[in-house]
Design a protein around this motif. Structure first.
Motif, PDB file in Angstrom:
ATOM      1  N   MET A   1     -37.249 -29.076 -13.729  1.00 41.96           N
ATOM      2  CA  MET A   1     -36.725 -27.714 -14.130  1.00 41.96           C
ATOM      3  C   MET A   1     -36.500 -27.860 -15.730  1.00 41.96           C
ATOM      4  N   ASN A   2     -36.893 -26.724 -16.368  1.00 43.92           N
ATOM      5  CA  ASN A   2     -36.597 -26.891 -17.613  1.00 43.92           C
ATOM      6  C   ASN A   2     -35.284 -26.132 -18.214  1.00 43.92           C
ATOM      7  N   LYS A   3     -34.884 -26.924 -19.372  1.00 44.16           N
ATOM      8  CA  LYS A   3     -33.438 -26.448 -19.899  1.00 44.16           C
ATOM      9  C   LYS A   3     -33.702 -25.434 -20.899  1.00 44.16           C
ATOM     10  N   HIS A   4     -33.267 -24.191 -20.584  1.00 45.45           N
ATOM     11  CA  HIS A   4     -33.252 -23.144 -21.699  1.00 45.45           C
ATOM     12  C   HIS A   4     -32.183 -23.360 -22.699  1.00 45.45           C
ATOM     13  N   GLN A   5     -32.080 -23.708 -23.914  1.00 47.12           N
ATOM     14  CA  GLN A   5     -30.946 -23.616 -24.852  1.00 47.12           C
ATOM     15  C   GLN A   5     -31.018 -22.445 -25.650  1.00 47.12           C
ATOM     16  N   VAL A   6     -29.735 -22.044 -25.533  1.00 48.31           N
ATOM     17  CA  VAL A   6     -29.515 -20.823 -26.410  1.00 48.31           C
ATOM     18  C   VAL A   6     -28.990 -21.067 -27.864  1.00 48.31           C
ATOM     19  N   GLN A   7     -29.627 -20.885 -28.805  1.00 43.41           N
ATOM     20  CA  GLN A   7     -29.434 -20.977 -30.217  1.00 43.41           C
ATOM     21  C   GLN A   7     -27.989 -20.210 -30.738  1.00 43.41           C
ATOM     22  N   SER A   8     -26.992 -20.884 -31.155  1.00 42.84           N
ATOM     23  CA  SER A   8     -25.537 -20.123 -31.552  1.00 42.84           C
ATOM     24  C   SER A   8     -25.918 -19.777 -32.837  1.00 42.84           C
ATOM     25  N   LYS A   9     -25.393 -18.852 -33.406  1.00 46.99           N
ATOM     26  CA  LYS A   9     -25.337 -18.093 -34.898  1.00 46.99           C
ATOM     27  C   LYS A   9     -24.546 -19.264 -35.715  1.00 46.99           C
ATOM     28  N   SER A  10     -25.182 -19.382 -36.745  1.00 50.88           N
ATOM     29  CA  SER A  10     -24.388 -20.336 -37.831  1.00 50.88           C
ATOM     30  C   SER A  10     -23.583 -19.585 -38.700  1.00 50.88           C
ATOM     31  N   SER A  11     -23.717 -18.197 -38.808  1.00 54.52           N
ATOM     32  CA  SER A  11     -22.831 -17.647 -39.902  1.00 54.52           C
ATOM     33  C   SER A  11     -21.425 -17.728 -39.480  1.00 54.52           C
ATOM     34  N   THR A  12     -20.596 -18.078 -40.389  1.00 56.96           N
ATOM     35  CA  THR A  12     -19.340 -17.894 -40.123  1.00 56.96           C
ATOM     36  C   THR A  12     -18.731 -16.740 -39.805  1.00 56.96           C
ATOM     37  N   GLY A  13     -18.992 -15.531 -40.869  1.00 55.73           N
ATOM     38  CA  GLY A  13     -18.748 -14.466 -40.338  1.00 55.73           C
ATOM     39  C   GLY A  13     -19.079 -13.767 -39.114  1.00 55.73           C
ATOM     40  N   PHE A  33     -15.179 -10.287 -18.135  1.00 51.82           N
ATOM     41  CA  PHE A  33     -16.660  -9.951 -18.247  1.00 51.82           C
ATOM     42  C   PHE A  33     -17.139  -9.881 -19.626  1.00 51.82           C
ATOM     43  N   PRO A  34     -17.711 -11.154 -20.277  1.00 49.86           N
ATOM     44  CA  PRO A  34     -18.215 -10.808 -21.522  1.00 49.86           C
ATOM     45  C   PRO A  34     -19.378  -9.791 -21.812  1.00 49.86           C
ATOM     46  N   LEU A 109     -21.820 -10.049 -15.682  1.00 53.12           N
ATOM     47  CA  LEU A 109     -21.047 -10.602 -16.488  1.00 53.12           C
ATOM     48  C   LEU A 109     -21.445 -10.585 -18.134  1.00 53.12           C
ATOM     49  N   LYS A 110     -22.576 -10.506 -18.256  1.00 47.09           N
ATOM     50  CA  LYS A 110     -23.393 -10.589 -19.484  1.00 47.09           C
ATOM     51  C   LYS A 110     -22.928  -9.094 -20.158  1.00 47.09           C
ATOM     52  N   SER A 208     -28.815 -23.398  -0.696  1.00 50.63           N
ATOM     53  CA  SER A 208     -29.471 -22.767  -1.686  1.00 50.63           C
ATOM     54  C   SER A 208     -28.462 -22.957  -2.980  1.00 50.63           C
ATOM     55  N   LEU A 209     -29.083 -23.391  -4.046  1.00 52.60           N
ATOM     56  CA  LEU A 209     -28.088 -23.577  -5.137  1.00 52.60           C
ATOM     57  C   LEU A 209     -28.466 -22.813  -6.389  1.00 52.60           C
ATOM     58  N   TYR A 210     -27.564 -22.283  -7.075  1.00 49.78           N
ATOM     59  CA  TYR A 210     -27.577 -21.472  -8.294  1.00 49.78           C
ATOM     60  C   TYR A 210     -26.992 -22.344  -9.434  1.00 49.78           C
ATOM     61  N   PRO A 211     -27.461 -22.261 -10.712  1.00 50.65           N
ATOM     62  CA  PRO A 211     -27.084 -22.773 -12.051  1.00 50.65           C
ATOM     63  C   PRO A 211     -25.150 -22.776 -11.869  1.00 50.65           C
ATOM     64  N   SER A 212     -24.470 -23.629 -12.219  1.00 42.22           N
ATOM     65  CA  SER A 212     -23.094 -23.271 -12.437  1.00 42.22           C
ATOM     66  C   SER A 212     -22.977 -22.351 -13.438  1.00 42.22           C
ATOM     67  N   ILE A 213     -22.035 -21.528 -13.274  1.00 42.88           N
ATOM     68  CA  ILE A 213     -21.602 -20.337 -14.220  1.00 42.88           C
ATOM     69  C   ILE A 213     -20.933 -20.975 -15.383  1.00 42.88           C
ATOM     70  N   ASN A 214     -21.193 -20.878 -16.619  1.00 45.65           N
ATOM     71  CA  ASN A 214     -20.634 -20.871 -17.891  1.00 45.65           C
ATOM     72  C   ASN A 214     -19.656 -19.912 -18.348  1.00 45.65           C
ATOM     73  N   PHE A 215     -18.539 -19.588 -17.783  1.00 46.35           N
ATOM     74  CA  PHE A 215     -17.755 -18.324 -18.503  1.00 46.35           C
ATOM     75  C   PHE A 215     -17.701 -18.416 -19.912  1.00 46.35           C
ATOM     76  N   ASP A 216     -17.900 -19.353 -20.595  1.00 51.05           N
ATOM     77  CA  ASP A 216     -17.578 -19.474 -22.019  1.00 51.05           C
ATOM     78  C   ASP A 216     -18.662 -18.921 -22.795  1.00 51.05           C
ATOM     79  N   ASP A 217     -19.990 -19.292 -22.133  1.00 51.07           N
ATOM     80  CA  ASP A 217     -21.349 -18.777 -22.618  1.00 51.07           C
ATOM     81  C   ASP A 217     -22.384 -18.476 -21.625  1.00 51.07           C
ATOM     82  N   ILE A 218     -22.118 -17.136 -21.027  1.00 48.06           N
ATOM     83  CA  ILE A 218     -22.909 -16.669 -19.934  1.00 48.06           C
ATOM     84  C   ILE A 218     -24.349 -16.783 -20.010  1.00 48.06           C
TER      85      ILE A 218
END
Length: 331
Positions: A1-13, A33-34, A109-110, A208-218
């Motif tokens: 299973m490949n891990k899909h990583q989401v790149q966060s924005k680096s800008s402080t603003g 609901f984010p 949620l998204k 039947s397993l689904y990915p754990s839901i990350n409520f801080d980063d959907i």
């Protein structure tokens, strides 16, 4: 299973703006609901569930969020025999429906819009609870309701039927064989093994397993985290060890109680103390040591019967080991 990583924005603003937006959402009626775009649902409609599953590797490379899932089989131990093909097919169908439901829920949620799944077979009680207490458990009930609605009345599928002291999520049957399929998050992999029913009475058992839901980063909820993968891979071992620990603690607690009852019978308390001492350094892989522990416990049980004929026997270590092996590691 490949891990899909989401790149966060680096800008402080940008971070400050995102934090402000989250704060605004928390004060609204849909605060759990984010906000964001519901991409997975559109992809499923365009390509279909099987096609989506096949896109996992490509999507991880291209950045397109696609939900992952896993059908984790616990029984039979090896590859299912041809006569179980019907059950395997039925389990795969439930797994397809779980993936579809999980994707729709993550999209809701998204988008910050729970109404996207309101008419997807979710019970009024579970939907209302989800709105006010959005978390892993309430979300799991929503997903399970959505799957259940798709097979309700379909021959061979039964949901929440009581077996023993438990209710497996789904019991699947054909003319001759029967199986169990539970739906749960990856972090609860192996949960079906803890349910109090005779697992050996079923020919097929899976989750039947689904990915754990990350409520801080959907966005991170579309794929299995490294922790998810480890739990899935070691589900039987982790659950078996946890159950073993609980059962052994119960035996030790019962011995401690007998020791405390020395005012009733000193001999019983002394025998319990002797058994408790053996239990302190017991090596469960040493059959001779296990036999010694069992013999010590039998003496306590025998003496307890002379004090109270209705006394309940303390469980034997060998019986606990047999139970754990059959339940969590047997075929």
């Amino acid at each position: 299973m490949n891990k899909h990583q989401v790149q966060s924005k680096s800008s402080t603003g940008a971070k400050s703006a995102a934090n402000a937006e989250r704060g605004r959402q928390r004060t609204s009626s849909q605060s759990q609901f984010p906000a964001g775009a519901a991409q997975l649902l559109q992809l499923q409609k365009a390509a279909g569930n099987r096609a989506v599953a096949g896109m996992l590797q490509a999507s991880a490379q291209s950045g397109q969020p696609v939900a992952q899932r896993a059908l984790r089989k616990f029984r039979p131990k090896g590859d299912p025999k041809p006569e179980l093909d019907t059950l395997v097919s039925m389990a795969n169908k439930l797994d397809d429906l779980t993936m579809e439901a999980h994707g729709k829920v993550i999209s809701a949620l998204k988008a910050g819009d729970p109404s996207k799944v309101k008419d997807e077979g979710v019970s009024e009680g579970h939907y209302s609870n989800w709105l006010t207490n959005c978390g892993p458990m309430s979300t799991g009930y929503v997903i399970e309701d959505m799957v259940t609605s798709k097979v309700k009345g379909v021959q061979g599928y039964a949901s929440q039927v009581t077996y023993g002291n438990a209710r497996p999520d789904f019991v699947i049957t054909d003319d001759k064989y029967s199986g169990v399929v539970d739906i749960t998050t990856a972090k609860e992999a192996g949960h079906v093994l803890d349910k109090d029913f005779n697992i050996n009475s079923f020919d097929y058992v899976s989750e039947s397993l689904y990915p754990s839901i990350n409520f801080d980063d959907i966005d991170k909820s579309f794929t299995f985290s490294e922790e998810d993968k480890q739990i899935i891979a070691n589900a039987q071992k982790l659950k078996g060890q946890a159950k073993l620990g609980k059962m052994m603690s119960r035996v030790k607690g019962q011995l401690d109680l007998r020791i405390e009852q020395g005012f009733i019978d000193r001999e019983m308390a002394q025998l319990a103390s002797d058994a408790r001492e053996i239990m302190k350094s017991l090596d469960l892989s040493n059959s001779e040591a296990v036999t010694n522990a069992d013999n010590a416990i039998k003496k306590v049980n025998s003496r307890a019967k002379t004090v109270d004929s209705k006394s309940i026997d303390i469980g034997l270590v060998s019986d606990i080991i047999t139970f754990i092996n059959n339940r969590y590691f047997g075929d």
